[in-house]
Design a protein around this motif. Structure first.
Motif, short mmCIF file in Angstrom:
data_model
loop_
_atom_site.label_atom_id
_atom_site.label_comp_id
_atom_site.label_asym_id
_atom_site.label_seq_id
_atom_site.Cartn_x
_atom_site.Cartn_y
_atom_site.Cartn_z
N PRO A 269 -23.03 5.31 -9.94
CA PRO A 269 -23.54 5.54 -11.31
C PRO A 269 -22.71 6.56 -12.10
N SER A 270 -22.34 7.66 -11.46
CA SER A 270 -21.54 8.66 -12.19
C SER A 270 -20.15 8.13 -12.50
N ALA A 271 -19.56 7.35 -11.60
CA ALA A 271 -18.25 6.77 -11.87
C ALA A 271 -18.33 5.76 -13.01
N THR A 272 -19.41 5.00 -13.07
CA THR A 272 -19.59 4.03 -14.15
C THR A 272 -19.71 4.73 -15.51
N VAL A 273 -20.50 5.79 -15.56
CA VAL A 273 -20.65 6.55 -16.81
C VAL A 273 -19.30 7.14 -17.22
N LEU B 34 -19.59 3.29 14.86
CA LEU B 34 -18.98 2.64 13.69
C LEU B 34 -20.03 2.11 12.72
N GLY B 35 -21.17 1.65 13.23
CA GLY B 35 -22.24 1.19 12.34
C GLY B 35 -22.77 2.32 11.48
N LEU B 36 -22.98 3.48 12.10
CA LEU B 36 -23.44 4.65 11.35
C LEU B 36 -22.40 5.08 10.33
N LEU B 37 -21.14 5.06 10.72
CA LEU B 37 -20.06 5.44 9.81
C LEU B 37 -19.98 4.48 8.63
N THR B 38 -20.11 3.19 8.89
CA THR B 38 -20.08 2.19 7.82
C THR B 38 -21.25 2.39 6.86
N ASN B 39 -22.44 2.64 7.40
CA ASN B 39 -23.61 2.89 6.55
C ASN B 39 -23.45 4.16 5.72
N ALA B 40 -22.86 5.19 6.32
CA ALA B 40 -22.66 6.44 5.59
C ALA B 40 -21.68 6.25 4.43
N VAL B 41 -20.61 5.50 4.68
CA VAL B 41 -19.63 5.26 3.62
C VAL B 41 -20.24 4.43 2.50
N GLN B 42 -21.03 3.41 2.85
CA GLN B 42 -21.67 2.58 1.82
C GLN B 42 -22.70 3.38 1.03
N THR B 43 -23.43 4.27 1.69
CA THR B 43 -24.40 5.12 1.01
C THR B 43 -23.69 6.05 0.02
N LEU B 44 -22.60 6.65 0.46
CA LEU B 44 -21.83 7.52 -0.42
C LEU B 44 -21.31 6.75 -1.63
N ALA B 45 -20.83 5.54 -1.40
CA ALA B 45 -20.34 4.72 -2.51
C ALA B 45 -21.47 4.40 -3.49
N GLY B 46 -22.66 4.10 -2.98
CA GLY B 46 -23.80 3.81 -3.85
C GLY B 46 -24.26 5.02 -4.64
N VAL B 47 -24.15 6.21 -4.04
CA VAL B 47 -24.55 7.43 -4.74
C VAL B 47 -23.54 7.78 -5.83
N LEU B 48 -22.26 7.55 -5.57
CA LEU B 48 -21.23 7.92 -6.55
C LEU B 48 -21.02 6.87 -7.63
#
Length: 99
Positions: free
Chosen positions: A75-79, A59-73
């Motif tokens: 900037p493009s969502a903001t634009v 679950l820790g790895l899954l949580t980190n993966a979801v947060q990383t994906l959110a951080g990557v997406l």
């Protein structure tokens, strides 16, 4: 107070998506009217619950993966949202202006 030069917008106008497709959003519709949406929605909830309740799931790895994906997406969502907010066809005569 200074009077605004633009007339106030009416809030009775339907959102652009509703106006184009002549549909309400799926969560606003009854389950009988959204037969393809609610089974998929409930299925995703069951899959997520099953993943969380699985013994020894990372679950820790899954949580980190979801947060990383959110951080990557983010900037493009903001634009995209800034472009959408400045689109006169979507918002009407009052787009956001730089201060």
């Amino acid at each position: 107070m200074r009077a605004s030069s633009t007339p106030p917008r009416s809030h009775s106008r339907p959102p652009l998506r509703s106006a184009v497709l002549s549909l309400k959003h799926s969560l606003h519709r009854k389950p009988a009217d959204a037969k393809s949406f609610y089974p998929v929605h409930c299925g995703l909830i069951v899959v997520a619950a099953g993943l969380v309740l699985t013994p020894n799931a990372p679950l820790g790895l899954l949580t980190n993966a979801v947060q990383t994906l959110a951080g990557v997406l983010l900037p493009s969502a903001t634009v995209f949202l800034v472009l959408l907010c400045n689109d006169k066809a979507v918002l009407g005569p009052g787009p956001i202006r730089a201060p």
